[in-house]
Design a protein around this motif. Structure first.
Motif, PDB file in Angstrom:
ATOM      1  N   GLU A 170       0.833  -1.205   0.000  1.00  0.00           N
ATOM      2  CA  GLU A 170       0.000   0.000   0.000  1.00  0.00           C
ATOM      3  C   GLU A 170       0.872   1.262   0.000  1.00  0.00           C
ATOM      4  O   GLU A 170       0.560   2.243  -0.672  1.00  0.00           O
ATOM      5  CB  GLU A 170      -0.923   0.005   1.208  1.00  0.00           C
ATOM      6  CG  GLU A 170      -2.032  -1.039   1.180  1.00  0.00           C
ATOM      7  CD  GLU A 170      -1.532  -2.449   1.462  1.00  0.00           C
ATOM      8  OE1 GLU A 170      -2.241  -3.414   1.116  1.00  0.00           O
ATOM      9  OE2 GLU A 170      -0.407  -2.583   2.017  1.00  0.00           O
ATOM     10  N   LEU A 171       1.958   1.205   0.746  1.00  0.00           N
ATOM     11  CA  LEU A 171       2.868   2.347   0.806  1.00  0.00           C
ATOM     12  C   LEU A 171       3.521   2.578  -0.556  1.00  0.00           C
ATOM     13  O   LEU A 171       3.646   3.721  -1.010  1.00  0.00           O
ATOM     14  CB  LEU A 171       3.937   2.101   1.873  1.00  0.00           C
ATOM     15  CG  LEU A 171       4.775   3.310   2.299  1.00  0.00           C
ATOM     16  CD1 LEU A 171       3.910   4.332   3.017  1.00  0.00           C
ATOM     17  CD2 LEU A 171       5.911   2.874   3.200  1.00  0.00           C
ATOM     18  N   THR A 172       3.902   1.490  -1.216  1.00  0.00           N
ATOM     19  CA  THR A 172       4.490   1.599  -2.548  1.00  0.00           C
ATOM     20  C   THR A 172       3.514   2.241  -3.521  1.00  0.00           C
ATOM     21  O   THR A 172       3.881   3.124  -4.303  1.00  0.00           O
ATOM     22  CB  THR A 172       4.903   0.209  -3.054  1.00  0.00           C
ATOM     23  OG1 THR A 172       5.849  -0.372  -2.157  1.00  0.00           O
ATOM     24  CG2 THR A 172       5.515   0.296  -4.443  1.00  0.00           C
ATOM     25  N   ASN A 173       2.264   1.810  -3.481  1.00  0.00           N
ATOM     26  CA  ASN A 173       1.253   2.369  -4.377  1.00  0.00           C
ATOM     27  C   ASN A 173       1.031   3.851  -4.117  1.00  0.00           C
ATOM     28  O   ASN A 173       0.760   4.628  -5.045  1.00  0.00           O
ATOM     29  CB  ASN A 173      -0.067   1.612  -4.219  1.00  0.00           C
ATOM     30  CG  ASN A 173      -0.025   0.265  -4.905  1.00  0.00           C
ATOM     31  OD1 ASN A 173       0.796   0.032  -5.789  1.00  0.00           O
ATOM     32  ND2 ASN A 173      -0.902  -0.637  -4.493  1.00  0.00           N
ATOM     33  N   LEU A 174       1.150   4.237  -2.872  1.00  0.00           N
ATOM     34  CA  LEU A 174       0.961   5.639  -2.528  1.00  0.00           C
ATOM     35  C   LEU A 174       2.091   6.492  -3.102  1.00  0.00           C
ATOM     36  O   LEU A 174       1.860   7.609  -3.602  1.00  0.00           O
ATOM     37  CB  LEU A 174       0.901   5.791  -1.005  1.00  0.00           C
ATOM     38  CG  LEU A 174       0.503   7.153  -0.447  1.00  0.00           C
ATOM     39  CD1 LEU A 174      -0.881   7.560  -0.931  1.00  0.00           C
ATOM     40  CD2 LEU A 174       0.521   7.105   1.085  1.00  0.00           C
ATOM     41  N   LEU A 175       3.315   5.959  -3.073  1.00  0.00           N
ATOM     42  CA  LEU A 175       4.470   6.706  -3.585  1.00  0.00           C
ATOM     43  C   LEU A 175       4.479   6.749  -5.108  1.00  0.00           C
ATOM     44  O   LEU A 175       4.616   7.808  -5.712  1.00  0.00           O
ATOM     45  CB  LEU A 175       5.767   6.073  -3.073  1.00  0.00           C
ATOM     46  CG  LEU A 175       6.049   6.229  -1.585  1.00  0.00           C
ATOM     47  CD1 LEU A 175       7.160   5.283  -1.141  1.00  0.00           C
ATOM     48  CD2 LEU A 175       6.438   7.677  -1.262  1.00  0.00           C
ATOM     49  N   ASN A 176       4.364   5.583  -5.731  1.00  0.00           N
ATOM     50  CA  ASN A 176       4.323   5.479  -7.190  1.00  0.00           C
ATOM     51  C   ASN A 176       3.938   4.052  -7.555  1.00  0.00           C
ATOM     52  O   ASN A 176       4.761   3.139  -7.429  1.00  0.00           O
ATOM     53  CB  ASN A 176       5.675   5.843  -7.811  1.00  0.00           C
ATOM     54  CG  ASN A 176       5.634   5.935  -9.321  1.00  0.00           C
ATOM     55  OD1 ASN A 176       5.043   5.102  -9.988  1.00  0.00           O
ATOM     56  ND2 ASN A 176       6.284   6.960  -9.870  1.00  0.00           N
ATOM     57  N   PRO A 177       2.699   3.822  -8.005  1.00  0.00           N
ATOM     58  CA  PRO A 177       2.228   2.453  -8.273  1.00  0.00           C
ATOM     59  C   PRO A 177       2.936   1.765  -9.426  1.00  0.00           C
ATOM     60  O   PRO A 177       2.811   0.545  -9.588  1.00  0.00           O
ATOM     61  CB  PRO A 177       0.742   2.662  -8.587  1.00  0.00           C
ATOM     62  CG  PRO A 177       0.637   4.080  -9.047  1.00  0.00           C
ATOM     63  CD  PRO A 177       1.673   4.834  -8.277  1.00  0.00           C
ATOM     64  N   ASP A 178       3.694   2.521 -10.227  1.00  0.00           N
ATOM     65  CA  ASP A 178       4.383   1.930 -11.375  1.00  0.00           C
ATOM     66  C   ASP A 178       5.775   1.406 -11.024  1.00  0.00           C
ATOM     67  O   ASP A 178       6.451   0.854 -11.893  1.00  0.00           O
ATOM     68  CB  ASP A 178       4.497   2.956 -12.505  1.00  0.00           C
ATOM     69  CG  ASP A 178       3.145   3.390 -13.041  1.00  0.00           C
ATOM     70  OD1 ASP A 178       2.230   2.546 -13.072  1.00  0.00           O
ATOM     71  OD2 ASP A 178       3.006   4.574 -13.402  1.00  0.00           O
ATOM     72  N   LEU A 179       6.188   1.580  -9.783  1.00  0.00           N
ATOM     73  CA  LEU A 179       7.529   1.192  -9.379  1.00  0.00           C
ATOM     74  C   LEU A 179       7.507   0.004  -8.420  1.00  0.00           C
ATOM     75  O   LEU A 179       6.494  -0.257  -7.771  1.00  0.00           O
ATOM     76  CB  LEU A 179       8.236   2.369  -8.697  1.00  0.00           C
ATOM     77  CG  LEU A 179       8.474   3.622  -9.541  1.00  0.00           C
ATOM     78  CD1 LEU A 179       9.148   4.699  -8.693  1.00  0.00           C
ATOM     79  CD2 LEU A 179       9.311   3.321 -10.774  1.00  0.00           C
ATOM     80  N   SER A 180       8.640  -0.672  -8.319  1.00  0.00           N
ATOM     81  CA  SER A 180       8.797  -1.702  -7.292  1.00  0.00           C
ATOM     82  C   SER A 180       8.915  -1.022  -5.939  1.00  0.00           C
ATOM     83  O   SER A 180       9.107   0.194  -5.850  1.00  0.00           O
ATOM     84  CB  SER A 180      10.041  -2.541  -7.561  1.00  0.00           C
ATOM     85  OG  SER A 180      11.216  -1.764  -7.356  1.00  0.00           O
ATOM     86  N   THR A 181       8.842  -1.810  -4.880  1.00  0.00           N
ATOM     87  CA  THR A 181       8.950  -1.233  -3.538  1.00  0.00           C
ATOM     88  C   THR A 181      10.296  -0.545  -3.345  1.00  0.00           C
ATOM     89  O   THR A 181      10.375   0.569  -2.828  1.00  0.00           O
ATOM     90  CB  THR A 181       8.766  -2.323  -2.471  1.00  0.00           C
ATOM     91  OG1 THR A 181       7.466  -2.898  -2.612  1.00  0.00           O
ATOM     92  CG2 THR A 181       8.898  -1.747  -1.070  1.00  0.00           C
ATOM     93  N   ALA A 182      11.380  -1.186  -3.768  1.00  0.00           N
ATOM     94  CA  ALA A 182      12.705  -0.586  -3.618  1.00  0.00           C
ATOM     95  C   ALA A 182      12.804   0.708  -4.413  1.00  0.00           C
ATOM     96  O   ALA A 182      13.342   1.716  -3.929  1.00  0.00           O
ATOM     97  CB  ALA A 182      13.784  -1.568  -4.070  1.00  0.00           C
ATOM     98  N   GLN A 183      12.288   0.698  -5.640  1.00  0.00           N
ATOM     99  CA  GLN A 183      12.337   1.903  -6.461  1.00  0.00           C
ATOM    100  C   GLN A 183      11.523   3.036  -5.836  1.00  0.00           C
ATOM    101  O   GLN A 183      11.955   4.189  -5.827  1.00  0.00           O
ATOM    102  CB  GLN A 183      11.786   1.609  -7.860  1.00  0.00           C
ATOM    103  CG  GLN A 183      12.711   0.799  -8.747  1.00  0.00           C
ATOM    104  CD  GLN A 183      12.074   0.517 -10.091  1.00  0.00           C
ATOM    105  OE1 GLN A 183      10.943   0.016 -10.159  1.00  0.00           O
ATOM    106  NE2 GLN A 183      12.778   0.839 -11.161  1.00  0.00           N
ATOM    107  N   ALA A 184      10.352   2.711  -5.314  1.00  0.00           N
ATOM    108  CA  ALA A 184       9.495   3.738  -4.720  1.00  0.00           C
ATOM    109  C   ALA A 184      10.153   4.349  -3.491  1.00  0.00           C
ATOM    110  O   ALA A 184      10.093   5.567  -3.282  1.00  0.00           O
ATOM    111  CB  ALA A 184       8.138   3.132  -4.357  1.00  0.00           C
ATOM    112  N   CYS A 185      10.794   3.515  -2.676  1.00  0.00           N
ATOM    113  CA  CYS A 185      11.469   4.032  -1.482  1.00  0.00           C
ATOM    114  C   CYS A 185      12.667   4.891  -1.862  1.00  0.00           C
ATOM    115  O   CYS A 185      12.954   5.909  -1.216  1.00  0.00           O
ATOM    116  CB  CYS A 185      11.902   2.876  -0.593  1.00  0.00           C
ATOM    117  SG  CYS A 185      10.530   1.967   0.169  1.00  0.00           S
ATOM    118  N   LEU A 186      13.381   4.495  -2.913  1.00  0.00           N
ATOM    119  CA  LEU A 186      14.504   5.287  -3.395  1.00  0.00           C
ATOM    120  C   LEU A 186      14.016   6.636  -3.938  1.00  0.00           C
ATOM    121  O   LEU A 186      14.620   7.681  -3.668  1.00  0.00           O
ATOM    122  CB  LEU A 186      15.251   4.520  -4.480  1.00  0.00           C
ATOM    123  CG  LEU A 186      16.554   5.129  -4.989  1.00  0.00           C
ATOM    124  CD1 LEU A 186      17.605   5.152  -3.902  1.00  0.00           C
ATOM    125  CD2 LEU A 186      17.064   4.348  -6.201  1.00  0.00           C
TER     126      LEU A 186
END
Length: 301
Positions: free
Chosen positions: A236-252
């Motif tokens: 859910e956090l990843t989708n909030l940041l950018n749903p098109d990215l992987s979790t690592a990419q979104a956190c970066l």
């Protein structure tokens, strides 16, 4: 316009992967950067980098502060270190900083250092500001001699604990060398885990915003919290940041979206991880309201 670039960190990288990692870093010549230290990779990082840097002209930031056993022995033998300083394992004295800068140049195979960070001055024996005054004195002398372009302060928790702050660092450099000093950068952890400076920057406050206002470079270290963050972040956090990215990419991307950050340092041993990181940084920055919401969600957990 956001101008954050990716730099190669060497703290956690596998020695066997270093050569290929440098080649990948060199593939973006305008933005390429390597961050290292004399104590990284069991004291071998700079020597391992030297032949690679001879083939690839990449700017490098290195550090002074922490002592390897060999460095302590040699610096003591050369009269640059006292018994007490060697035993403490961390030193920013003027003689030692000169000695370590010379050693850094030798190990890296360079006549001039691009950027030298004082490494975790909060670990100094005694008042960190007095330790930094001594270090800044030596670093300004190195710059005056043409052996150094600029210097900075790298810390893990110095800003969080109050041991360090940007106005005092700036004032200290002015006292040492006047307004034309060579203090030009800070390095600190910026991630969704080590989020204090990130949260402050969203409000235009704290060390990142203050350094940015002075025109300094801000290097974000540990953007994935040593690789642990992707396992801690939810879908859910990843989708909030950018749903098109992987979790690592979104956190970066979250770290790179911090206002004032100019370079994100990543120890990427695998080619795929480096490519994914570059792809993430090409995405639009995460909006500040979204970053605030993410931090609020994490704080509530």
């Amino acid at each position: 316009m956001r101008t954050v670039t990716l730099g190669l960190g060497t703290y956690r990288i596998r020695p066997s992967a270093l050569s290929d990692a440098v080649v990948r870093a060199a593939s973006a010549p305008v933005a390429s950067w390597i961050d290292t230290a004399p104590n990284y990779l069991d004291g071998q990082a700079q020597s391992l980098l030297a032949p690679l840097l001879a083939r690839h002209s990449i700017p490098v930031s290195t550090k002074v502060g922490f002592l390897t056993d060999e460095a302590a022995k040699n610096a003591f033998s050369d009269g640059a270190l006292t018994d007490e300083e060697a035993e403490h394992g961390h030193c920013l004295s003027t003689p030692y900083v000169h000695w370590q800068c010379a050693r850094n140049r030798t190990e890296l195979g360079r006549d001039r250092l691009d950027l030298v960070f004082t490494h975790n001055p909060e670990n100094a024996d005694g008042d960190p500001h007095e330790a930094l005054r001594n270090a800044f004195t030596a670093l300004e002398e190195e710059a005056a001699a043409g052996a150094l372009s600029s210097y900075g302060v790298a810390t893990w928790d110095g800003f969080d604990t109050g041991a360090l702050n940007i106005p005092d660092l700036h004032q200290l450099a002015v006292e040492v060398a006047g307004t034309e000093h060579h203090l030009r950068a800070v390095q600190l952890p910026v991630s969704l885990v080590t989020a204090d400076a990130l949260a402050q920057a969203l409000d235009g406050e704290g060390p990142i915003a203050q350094a940015h206002e002075l025109g300094w470079q801000v290097y974000a270290s540990a953007p994935l919290f040593g690789g642990e963050l992707p396992q801690l972040a939810s879908h859910e956090l990843t989708n909030l940041l950018n749903p098109d990215l992987s979790t690592a990419q979104a956190c970066l991307l979250a770290a790179a979206s911090c206002p004032g950050v100019t370079k994100v340092l990543l120890s990427a041993s695998e080619p795929a991880h480096w490519a994914e990181a570059h792809a993430a940084l090409r995405e639009p920055a995460v909006p500040i309201p979204t970053l605030r919401k993410v931090l609020d969600v994490l704080a509530a957990d």
